[in-house]
Design a protein around this motif. Structure first.
Motif, PDB file in Angstrom:
ATOM      1  N   THR A 269      -9.038  -0.185 -12.355  1.00 22.92           N
ATOM      2  CA  THR A 269     -10.456  -0.352 -12.666  1.00 22.92           C
ATOM      3  C   THR A 269     -11.011  -1.666 -12.124  1.00 22.92           C
ATOM      4  O   THR A 269     -12.129  -1.732 -11.627  1.00 22.92           O
ATOM      5  CB  THR A 269     -10.666  -0.309 -14.192  1.00 22.92           C
ATOM      6  OG1 THR A 269     -10.239   0.967 -14.676  1.00 22.92           O
ATOM      7  CG2 THR A 269     -12.136  -0.527 -14.545  1.00 22.92           C
ATOM      8  N   ASP A 270     -10.207  -2.704 -12.234  1.00 23.12           N
ATOM      9  CA  ASP A 270     -10.648  -4.026 -11.776  1.00 23.12           C
ATOM     10  C   ASP A 270     -10.608  -4.163 -10.255  1.00 23.12           C
ATOM     11  O   ASP A 270     -11.013  -5.190  -9.718  1.00 23.12           O
ATOM     12  CB  ASP A 270      -9.770  -5.124 -12.384  1.00 23.12           C
ATOM     13  CG  ASP A 270     -10.038  -5.308 -13.875  1.00 23.12           C
ATOM     14  OD1 ASP A 270     -11.037  -4.763 -14.362  1.00 23.12           O
ATOM     15  OD2 ASP A 270      -9.237  -6.008 -14.525  1.00 23.12           O
ATOM     16  N   GLY A 271     -10.076  -3.151  -9.582  1.00 18.01           N
ATOM     17  CA  GLY A 271      -9.996  -3.238  -8.126  1.00 18.01           C
ATOM     18  C   GLY A 271      -8.892  -4.139  -7.632  1.00 18.01           C
ATOM     19  O   GLY A 271      -8.907  -4.582  -6.481  1.00 18.01           O
ATOM     20  N   LEU A 272      -7.936  -4.432  -8.510  1.00 15.37           N
ATOM     21  CA  LEU A 272      -6.823  -5.288  -8.091  1.00 15.37           C
ATOM     22  C   LEU A 272      -5.676  -4.487  -7.498  1.00 15.37           C
ATOM     23  O   LEU A 272      -4.759  -5.051  -6.905  1.00 15.37           O
ATOM     24  CB  LEU A 272      -6.324  -6.122  -9.278  1.00 15.37           C
ATOM     25  CG  LEU A 272      -7.265  -7.263  -9.666  1.00 15.37           C
ATOM     26  CD1 LEU A 272      -6.929  -7.818 -11.041  1.00 15.37           C
ATOM     27  CD2 LEU A 272      -7.188  -8.380  -8.620  1.00 15.37           C
ATOM     28  N   MET A 273      -5.705  -3.181  -7.679  1.00 17.69           N
ATOM     29  CA  MET A 273      -4.746  -2.324  -6.987  1.00 17.69           C
ATOM     30  C   MET A 273      -5.385  -0.963  -6.773  1.00 17.69           C
ATOM     31  O   MET A 273      -6.420  -0.658  -7.361  1.00 17.69           O
ATOM     32  CB  MET A 273      -3.420  -2.198  -7.740  1.00 17.69           C
ATOM     33  CG  MET A 273      -3.475  -1.412  -9.024  1.00 17.69           C
ATOM     34  SD  MET A 273      -1.812  -0.991  -9.625  1.00 17.69           S
ATOM     35  CE  MET A 273      -1.108  -2.589  -9.990  1.00 17.69           C
ATOM     36  N   GLU A 274      -4.770  -0.171  -5.926  1.00 21.01           N
ATOM     37  CA  GLU A 274      -5.269   1.188  -5.718  1.00 21.01           C
ATOM     38  C   GLU A 274      -4.091   2.132  -5.565  1.00 21.01           C
ATOM     39  O   GLU A 274      -2.962   1.723  -5.292  1.00 21.01           O
ATOM     40  CB  GLU A 274      -6.186   1.231  -4.501  1.00 21.01           C
ATOM     41  CG  GLU A 274      -5.515   0.862  -3.205  1.00 21.01           C
ATOM     42  CD  GLU A 274      -6.530   0.710  -2.068  1.00 21.01           C
ATOM     43  OE1 GLU A 274      -7.725   0.560  -2.359  1.00 21.01           O
ATOM     44  OE2 GLU A 274      -6.092   0.738  -0.903  1.00 21.01           O
ATOM     45  N   GLN A 275      -4.386   3.409  -5.755  1.00 22.13           N
ATOM     46  CA  GLN A 275      -3.338   4.412  -5.692  1.00 22.13           C
ATOM     47  C   GLN A 275      -3.448   5.180  -4.374  1.00 22.13           C
ATOM     48  O   GLN A 275      -4.550   5.534  -3.943  1.00 22.13           O
ATOM     49  CB  GLN A 275      -3.470   5.380  -6.876  1.00 22.13           C
ATOM     50  CG  GLN A 275      -2.205   6.162  -7.167  1.00 22.13           C
ATOM     51  CD  GLN A 275      -2.173   6.704  -8.580  1.00 22.13           C
ATOM     52  OE1 GLN A 275      -3.196   6.721  -9.261  1.00 22.13           O
ATOM     53  NE2 GLN A 275      -1.007   7.155  -9.013  1.00 22.13           N
ATOM     54  N   THR A 276      -2.307   5.391  -3.743  1.00 26.12           N
ATOM     55  CA  THR A 276      -2.317   6.132  -2.487  1.00 26.12           C
ATOM     56  C   THR A 276      -2.332   7.633  -2.761  1.00 26.12           C
ATOM     57  O   THR A 276      -2.144   8.062  -3.897  1.00 26.12           O
ATOM     58  CB  THR A 276      -1.063   5.799  -1.647  1.00 26.12           C
ATOM     59  OG1 THR A 276       0.091   6.196  -2.391  1.00 26.12           O
ATOM     60  CG2 THR A 276      -0.976   4.302  -1.381  1.00 26.12           C
TER      61      THR A 276
ATOM     62  N   ARG B 142       1.645   6.596  -4.895  1.00 25.08           N
ATOM     63  CA  ARG B 142       2.181   5.234  -5.002  1.00 25.08           C
ATOM     64  C   ARG B 142       1.047   4.235  -5.235  1.00 25.08           C
ATOM     65  O   ARG B 142      -0.119   4.600  -5.258  1.00 25.08           O
ATOM     66  CB  ARG B 142       2.960   4.892  -3.722  1.00 25.08           C
ATOM     67  CG  ARG B 142       4.252   5.700  -3.582  1.00 25.08           C
ATOM     68  CD  ARG B 142       5.007   5.304  -2.340  1.00 25.08           C
ATOM     69  NE  ARG B 142       4.233   5.603  -1.136  1.00 25.08           N
ATOM     70  CZ  ARG B 142       4.553   5.116   0.072  1.00 25.08           C
ATOM     71  NH1 ARG B 142       5.589   4.317   0.221  1.00 25.08           N
ATOM     72  NH2 ARG B 142       3.809   5.431   1.109  1.00 25.08           N
ATOM     73  N   PHE B 143       1.425   2.976  -5.398  1.00 22.81           N
ATOM     74  CA  PHE B 143       0.433   1.945  -5.727  1.00 22.81           C
ATOM     75  C   PHE B 143       0.488   0.816  -4.698  1.00 22.81           C
ATOM     76  O   PHE B 143       1.557   0.467  -4.194  1.00 22.81           O
ATOM     77  CB  PHE B 143       0.695   1.389  -7.131  1.00 22.81           C
ATOM     78  CG  PHE B 143       0.567   2.427  -8.206  1.00 22.81           C
ATOM     79  CD1 PHE B 143      -0.638   2.628  -8.858  1.00 22.81           C
ATOM     80  CD2 PHE B 143       1.660   3.235  -8.556  1.00 22.81           C
ATOM     81  CE1 PHE B 143      -0.764   3.601  -9.842  1.00 22.81           C
ATOM     82  CE2 PHE B 143       1.532   4.212  -9.526  1.00 22.81           C
ATOM     83  CZ  PHE B 143       0.322   4.395 -10.166  1.00 22.81           C
ATOM     84  N   ALA B 144      -0.676   0.251  -4.420  1.00 19.27           N
ATOM     85  CA  ALA B 144      -0.739  -0.800  -3.403  1.00 19.27           C
ATOM     86  C   ALA B 144      -1.857  -1.778  -3.716  1.00 19.27           C
ATOM     87  O   ALA B 144      -2.764  -1.486  -4.499  1.00 19.27           O
ATOM     88  CB  ALA B 144      -0.966  -0.177  -2.022  1.00 19.27           C
ATOM     89  N   LEU B 145      -1.791  -2.930  -3.092  1.00 22.59           N
ATOM     90  CA  LEU B 145      -2.921  -3.837  -3.169  1.00 22.59           C
ATOM     91  C   LEU B 145      -4.095  -3.181  -2.455  1.00 22.59           C
ATOM     92  O   LEU B 145      -3.902  -2.422  -1.505  1.00 22.59           O
ATOM     93  CB  LEU B 145      -2.571  -5.177  -2.501  1.00 22.59           C
ATOM     94  CG  LEU B 145      -1.539  -6.039  -3.219  1.00 22.59           C
ATOM     95  CD1 LEU B 145      -1.239  -7.306  -2.408  1.00 22.59           C
ATOM     96  CD2 LEU B 145      -2.013  -6.402  -4.616  1.00 22.59           C
ATOM     97  N   PRO B 146      -5.320  -3.470  -2.885  1.00 25.24           N
ATOM     98  CA  PRO B 146      -6.483  -2.800  -2.301  1.00 25.24           C
ATOM     99  C   PRO B 146      -6.642  -3.119  -0.814  1.00 25.24           C
ATOM    100  O   PRO B 146      -6.500  -4.258  -0.397  1.00 25.24           O
ATOM    101  CB  PRO B 146      -7.651  -3.363  -3.117  1.00 25.24           C
ATOM    102  CG  PRO B 146      -7.141  -4.627  -3.712  1.00 25.24           C
ATOM    103  CD  PRO B 146      -5.685  -4.410  -3.941  1.00 25.24           C
ATOM    104  N   GLY B 147      -6.908  -2.078  -0.049  1.00 25.83           N
ATOM    105  CA  GLY B 147      -7.200  -2.277   1.365  1.00 25.83           C
ATOM    106  C   GLY B 147      -5.999  -2.241   2.278  1.00 25.83           C
ATOM    107  O   GLY B 147      -6.129  -2.481   3.470  1.00 25.83           O
TER     108      GLY B 147
END
Length: 306
Positions: A288-295, A299-304
DNA sequence: CACGCGTGGGG
DNA sequence: TCCCCAAGCGT
């Protein structure tokens, strides 16, 4: 000049008014040689330093600030970086949302202010992550403006030197601002230096635990000294717990992503905290905070970076 | 307006 | 050890 009985500047019983000339002379002689104080530092450099210094000690900020200035010397340089790059470069300074806001602010400065950090407090306040303290600090320290700068150190110095209390009570923004406003000389240059001097005094001499009053340039005119240095009598300060909080869990989760080259699996994240419910909640809040995103493959990654 | 938000160092 | 904290901001 040796009389401490006669205080010509006192307007209320038990109060004093520090002399700007004494304080700024002390600052000229004793200020720490911090890199963002170099005369060549731009408004951008000052904004980056002030943002990093929000709740993070100087010692930890300094090397990171040097890296950022070498890598992203102008706002547009930072704006061109990905969020993942910015978050990795932020490293372990803490409160990583500051890094994202600074990244956003850089874009605004690049596109709306000609790549130059504005000097007006109102324009600064409109930038993401810039609040009352930072806006005034940039106006004063980067552009030499007369802008009362109120942080926790200044509040303590004022509480002691002016009001004779052992420490500042809970923040009272309007009153705090008025207190500092009343201390500043009329002209920009001397007011700006006075602001820097008040902060420096609070950080290096008029400290919370063991104030070095024998080294203080205004101790002879300090209401707290004159009152016999009474202990703090206000309401107890709020204590921020950390162990076991979401803050700790979020920090661990994000640390996994910072240390990885790319997306990580849920299993890698599960390993850092055993309470699954809290873990999932923190994962959600980070997304929600935009500190990570889901592929797309979960999986999970840093945004961008995915 | 009280609260949540990271991290690591010092007493 | 534990506790307090270190240049705040946004909600």
């Amino acid at each position: 000049m040796t009389s401490s009985e006669t205080n010509t500047t006192t307007s209320m019983p038990g109060t004093s008014a520090p002399d700007p000339a004494e304080l700024t002379a002390w600052f000229d002689a004793h200020a720490r040689d911090l890199p963002w104080r170099a005369p060549t530092t731009t408004g951008w450099g000052v904004l980056v330093s002030e943002t990093m210094l929000q709740q993070t000690p100087v010692r930890r900020v300094q090397p990171v600030w040097e890296e950022w200035m070498a890598r992203w010397p102008r706002p547009s340089d930072l704006a061109a970086a990905t969020q993942a790059e910015v978050l990795r470069a932020w490293g372990k300074l803490g409160y990583p949302r500051r890094a994202l806001r600074l990244h956003e602010a850089a874009s605004v400065i690049a596109t709306e202010h000609g790549d130059v950090v504005p000097a007006e407090v109102d324009a600064l306040l409109a930038l993401p992550g810039v609040g009352t303290y930072t806006a005034r600090a940039v106006a004063a320290f980067a552009y030499g403006r007369r802008a009362p700068v109120v942080d926790t150190n200044v509040r303590r110095v004022v509480a002691r030197a002016v009001h004779g209390a052992g420490d500042a009570g809970p923040p009272a923004p309007k009153r705090d601002l008025a207190d500092v406003e009343a201390l500043l000389p009329a002209d920009d240059a001397r007011a700006a230096k006075m602001s820097a001097a008040l902060m420096e005094l609070g950080q290096t001499v008029c400290t919370v635990r063991s104030p070095a009053c024998e080294a203080c340039p205004i101790s002879h005119d300090c209401a707290w000294q004159h009152a016999g240095r009474p202990a703090y009598a206000g309401p107890p300060k709020k204590v921020q717990r950390f162990a076991g909080t979401d803050r700790q869990v979020r920090g661990r989760l994000l640390d996994v992503l910072r240390g990885a080259d790319g997306p990580v699996t849920r299993e890698q994240l599960d390993a850092v905290w055993n309470d699954a419910g809290q873990r999932d909640q923190c994962l959600d809040s980070l997304l929600t905070d935009g500190l990570m995103e889901q592929t797309q493959d979960g999986r999970f990654a840093l945004p961008g970076e995915s």
